[in-house]
Design a protein around this motif. Structure first.
Motif, PDB file in Angstrom:
ATOM      1  N   SER A 195       5.500   3.473   6.033  1.00  0.00           N
ATOM      2  CA  SER A 195       4.429   2.300   5.608  1.00  0.00           C
ATOM      3  C   SER A 195       4.408   1.042   6.444  1.00  0.00           C
ATOM      4  CB  SER A 195       4.908   1.997   4.369  1.00  0.00           C
ATOM      5  OG  SER A 195       5.737   0.941   4.248  1.00  0.00           O
ATOM      6  N   GLY A 196       3.554   0.532   6.224  1.00  0.00           N
ATOM      7  CA  GLY A 196       3.413  -1.151   6.811  1.00  0.00           C
ATOM      8  C   GLY A 196       4.566  -2.005   5.959  1.00  0.00           C
ATOM      9  N   GLY A 197       4.403  -3.030   6.196  1.00  0.00           N
ATOM     10  CA  GLY A 197       5.125  -4.121   5.755  1.00  0.00           C
ATOM     11  C   GLY A 197       4.838  -5.583   5.979  1.00  0.00           C
ATOM     12  N   PRO A 198       5.827  -6.612   5.321  1.00  0.00           N
ATOM     13  CA  PRO A 198       5.366  -8.008   5.319  1.00  0.00           C
ATOM     14  C   PRO A 198       5.990  -8.659   6.794  1.00  0.00           C
ATOM     15  CG  PRO A 198       6.786  -7.801   3.785  1.00  0.00           C
ATOM     16  CD  PRO A 198       6.415  -6.512   4.070  1.00  0.00           C
ATOM     17  N   ASN A 199       7.161  -7.741   7.362  1.00  0.00           N
ATOM     18  CA  ASN A 199       7.884  -8.381   8.454  1.00  0.00           C
ATOM     19  C   ASN A 199       7.248  -8.168   9.889  1.00  0.00           C
ATOM     20  OD1 ASN A 199      10.139  -7.404   5.914  1.00  0.00           O
ATOM     21  ND2 ASN A 199      10.701  -9.277   6.847  1.00  0.00           N
ATOM     22  N   TYR A 245       0.835  -1.016   0.058  1.00  0.00           N
ATOM     23  CA  TYR A 245      -0.124   0.104  -0.345  1.00  0.00           C
ATOM     24  C   TYR A 245       0.898   1.200   0.107  1.00  0.00           C
ATOM     25  CZ  TYR A 245      -3.834  -3.084   1.541  1.00  0.00           C
ATOM     26  OH  TYR A 245      -4.767  -4.109   1.552  1.00  0.00           O
ATOM     27  N   SER A 246       1.837   1.319  -0.210  1.00  0.00           N
ATOM     28  CA  SER A 246       3.022   2.311   0.064  1.00  0.00           C
ATOM     29  C   SER A 246       2.693   3.425  -1.271  1.00  0.00           C
ATOM     30  CB  SER A 246       4.494   1.958   0.132  1.00  0.00           C
ATOM     31  OG  SER A 246       4.959   1.369   0.959  1.00  0.00           O
ATOM     32  N   GLU A 247       2.616   2.802  -2.310  1.00  0.00           N
ATOM     33  CA  GLU A 247       2.172   3.744  -3.453  1.00  0.00           C
ATOM     34  C   GLU A 247       0.620   4.450  -3.384  1.00  0.00           C
ATOM     35  OE1 GLU A 247       0.763   2.901  -7.922  1.00  0.00           O
ATOM     36  OE2 GLU A 247       3.006   2.066  -7.401  1.00  0.00           O
ATOM     37  N   GLN A 273      -2.649   1.248  13.921  1.00  0.00           N
ATOM     38  CA  GLN A 273      -2.510  -0.132  13.689  1.00  0.00           C
ATOM     39  C   GLN A 273      -3.258  -0.615  12.552  1.00  0.00           C
ATOM     40  OE1 GLN A 273      -0.050  -2.636  15.583  1.00  0.00           O
ATOM     41  NE2 GLN A 273      -0.541  -2.785  13.435  1.00  0.00           N
ATOM     42  N   PHE A 274      -4.000   0.443  11.939  1.00  0.00           N
ATOM     43  CA  PHE A 274      -4.827   0.111  10.857  1.00  0.00           C
ATOM     44  C   PHE A 274      -4.039   0.849   9.735  1.00  0.00           C
ATOM     45  CE2 PHE A 274      -6.493   3.213  13.534  1.00  0.00           C
ATOM     46  CZ  PHE A 274      -6.839   4.238  12.581  1.00  0.00           C
ATOM     47  N   HIS A 275      -5.003   0.397   8.322  1.00  0.00           N
ATOM     48  CA  HIS A 275      -4.433   1.262   7.224  1.00  0.00           C
ATOM     49  C   HIS A 275      -5.643   2.346   6.726  1.00  0.00           C
ATOM     50  CE1 HIS A 275      -1.011  -1.517   6.066  1.00  0.00           C
ATOM     51  NE2 HIS A 275      -1.780  -2.269   6.997  1.00  0.00           N
ATOM     52  N   PRO A 276      -5.112   3.664   7.105  1.00  0.00           N
ATOM     53  CA  PRO A 276      -6.092   4.681   6.741  1.00  0.00           C
ATOM     54  C   PRO A 276      -6.217   5.040   5.175  1.00  0.00           C
ATOM     55  CG  PRO A 276      -4.263   5.735   7.505  1.00  0.00           C
ATOM     56  CD  PRO A 276      -4.040   4.112   7.828  1.00  0.00           C
ATOM     57  N   GLU A 277      -5.205   4.500   4.497  1.00  0.00           N
ATOM     58  CA  GLU A 277      -5.089   4.553   2.913  1.00  0.00           C
ATOM     59  C   GLU A 277      -5.967   3.809   1.980  1.00  0.00           C
ATOM     60  OE1 GLU A 277      -2.020   1.584   3.874  1.00  0.00           O
ATOM     61  OE2 GLU A 277      -2.692   3.196   4.944  1.00  0.00           O
ATOM     62  N   VAL A 278      -6.663   2.510   2.698  1.00  0.00           N
ATOM     63  CA  VAL A 278      -7.374   1.863   1.816  1.00  0.00           C
ATOM     64  C   VAL A 278      -8.817   2.216   1.710  1.00  0.00           C
ATOM     65  CG1 VAL A 278      -5.901  -0.015   1.991  1.00  0.00           C
ATOM     66  CG2 VAL A 278      -7.811  -0.032   3.464  1.00  0.00           C
TER      67      VAL A 278
END
Length: 515
Positions: free
Chosen positions: A49-53, A11-13, A163-168
């Motif tokens: 950003s978030g990330g998979p790790n 979601y970085s982009e 802790q959530f993703h405001p961008e989606v």
């Protein structure tokens, strides 16, 4: 501007795009960027950003800990929040219950970051770790049923985490939160506008190009068409547009494109008919990657020959967009897992495959823009709606919508079927409700009956999809009557087809195109 430090999030982009929607400029940068480099960039705010790790993994990407002391407001998103907590003395562990999907957010402090974020509003969660202990100076701003620390802040230092993703799009009040960070906390001004971009771009183009000549490969899509309009406004007759007809466009598109540019827009276009050359390159080729490779190689060969004939040119204009810059940049991959952990933005971006001896200097006025921003620019400088709102069309064209070998017969069948699809979705006024709508020809035949006679002909697959940005997509729930009309017309009007099927696969697990 606001910078987004990328830790490998899908979601970085999207974060960058959401910032741009507030009319504030944003860029994605590598997590390896140092605090000193950040200071030199002079951003008004930083988003992690978030990330998979997991932050406690040995291979987890880390940022320069000195960034916490720059005095620049910082917002950590998911992994970014956990990294902030860990590096500032808090504790992050694996959560007893992972949280994925929608969750109701309960606001404990409705001021500052969470101003106008409604109590109980839906936010999109995607995490398996949890912040158990907050660093000194931090307080909880919001929680969910499963996450005690869903939003946190050190107000004095202007450090924030969610802790959530405001961008989606699933996060109902996500954009309100982003606007709070951009305007209220970072005190940014809404200066990233279409008018400003056009004005600055024209000035920069004229300053770089001077009195030299520029060559542009025109495809007819919104990117190259917008670029052509922008360049022509900046340098006029110094621009030469070249349209290479490789024979894989939709029915009537080459003729319509040339007529628009020459007669309506008065922008000169050099037409190159290379249909036979491209078709010959695909003789007997079924593998999709090999088809793409051969088409790309032949395009370069034709382009090189024709540029020498029309030249000399000092500059080559390319419709490179900001996602191209991000996605073609160096990728840092963990050698153990093979996972992408972050991207590094290059200082320059060249389209792969161009021969080195072309000796062009590159002009890429759109390289700061996302697709939706290109459409706004195109519309603002007079590009007609039929081009601005044109559905995305792949570079190899119909060649990758014919599964298997591409032949003249199959191209004619697919062109006719595709024309029916376009006519009907326009007639039923659903074109602009769809991200893409097209036909695919399969390399198999099936038995049918027409006029009491047995047929053995090709099937056509209809692919009608909806999407926000092409990253994910879903099949379109169009009326059955529309599907019936399209099917009946194709079977009755397109020779060589006796069956029509509808693709109801989303992305993921499928892709939008079949090849």
């Amino acid at each position: 501007m606001i910078v987004i430090i990328d830790f490998g999030s899908q979601y970085s982009e999207l974060i960058a795009r959401r910032i741009r929607e507030t009319q504030v400029y944003s860029e994605v940068i590598s997590y390896r960027t140092t605090a000193e480099q950040l200071r030199n960039l002079n951003p008004k705010g930083i988003i992690l950003s978030g990330g998979p790790n997991s932050v406690y993994d040995n291979i987890a990407p880390k940022c320069d800990p000195e960034i916490w002391h720059l005095g620049i407001p910082i917002l950590g998103v998911c992994y970014g929040m956990q990294l902030m907590v860990q590096q500032l003395g808090g504790k992050v562990t694996r959560a007893e219950r992972a949280e994925y999907g929608k969750a109701a957010l309960f606001v404990d402090d409705p001021t500052d970051l969470l101003t106008n974020v409604e109590e109980g509003s839906t936010m999109w969660m995607s995490h398996g770790d949890s912040c158990n202990e907050l660093p000194e100076g931090f307080e909880i701003l919001a929680h969910t049923d499963n996450t005690p620390c869903a939003a946190i802040a050190d107000h004095e230092k202007k450090l924030y985490g969610v802790q959530f993703h405001p961008e989606v799009v699933h996060s109902i009040c996500g954009l309100a939160l982003i606007r709070n960070f951009v305007y209220h906390i970072c005190v940014c001004e809404p200066t990233w506008t279409t008018a400003t971009f056009v004005e600055e771009s024209i000035r920069e183009i004229r300053g770089v190009v001077g009195d030299k000549r520029v060559l542009l490969a025109l495809s007819g899509g919104v990117d190259s068409s917008t670029l052509a309009f922008l360049l022509y406004r900046a340098i006029g007759e110094q621009l030469t547009c070249m349209f290479i007809d490789q024979g894989f466009m939709r029915k009537g598109e080459p003729e319509r494109l040339l007529k628009l540019f020459k007669e309506q827009f008065h922008i000169p276009v050099e037409y190159v008919n290379a249909r036979d050359r491209f078709l010959a390159q695909l003789n007997g080729i079924a593998d999709p990657e090999e088809k793409r490779r051969r088409i790309g190689h032949e395009f370069i060969s034709v382009f090189e020959e024709e540029s020498k004939r029309l030249g000399p040119f000092d500059y080559l204009a390319q419709g490179t967009l900001y996602p191209d810059v991000i996605e073609s940049a160096d990728t840092n991959v963990d050698p153990k897992t093979g996972e992408r952990v972050a991207v590094k933005i290059k200082s320059h971006h060249n389209v792969g495959g161009l021969p080195k001896d072309l000796r062009f200097k590159l002009v890429e006025p759109l390289r700061k823009l996302f697709k939706d921003e290109v459409r706004k620019v195109g519309r603002s400088i007079g590009l007609p709606e039929e081009i601005v709102r044109r559905h995305p069309f792949p570079g190899p064209g119909l060649a990758i919508r014919i599964i298997g070998e591409v032949t003249a017969e199959r191209l004619n069948i697919l062109r006719d079927a595709d024309l029916v699809v376009r006519q009907e979705i326009n007639r039923h006024e659903v074109y602009h409700d769809l991200w893409q709508a097209f036909a695919v020809l399969l390399p198999v035949r099936s038995v049918g009956v027409m006029g009491d006679k047995r047929t053995y002909a090709y099937p056509i697959v209809l692919r009608l999809i909806t999407s926000e940005d092409g990253m994910t997509a879903d099949w379109a729930r169009v009326p059955y009557d529309l599907l019936e009309i399209i099917s009946n017309r194709i079977v009755n009007e397109v020779k060589g087809v006796n069956r029509v099927v509808y693709d109801i696969t989303s992305k993921p697990p499928g892709t939008i195109e079949w090849e």
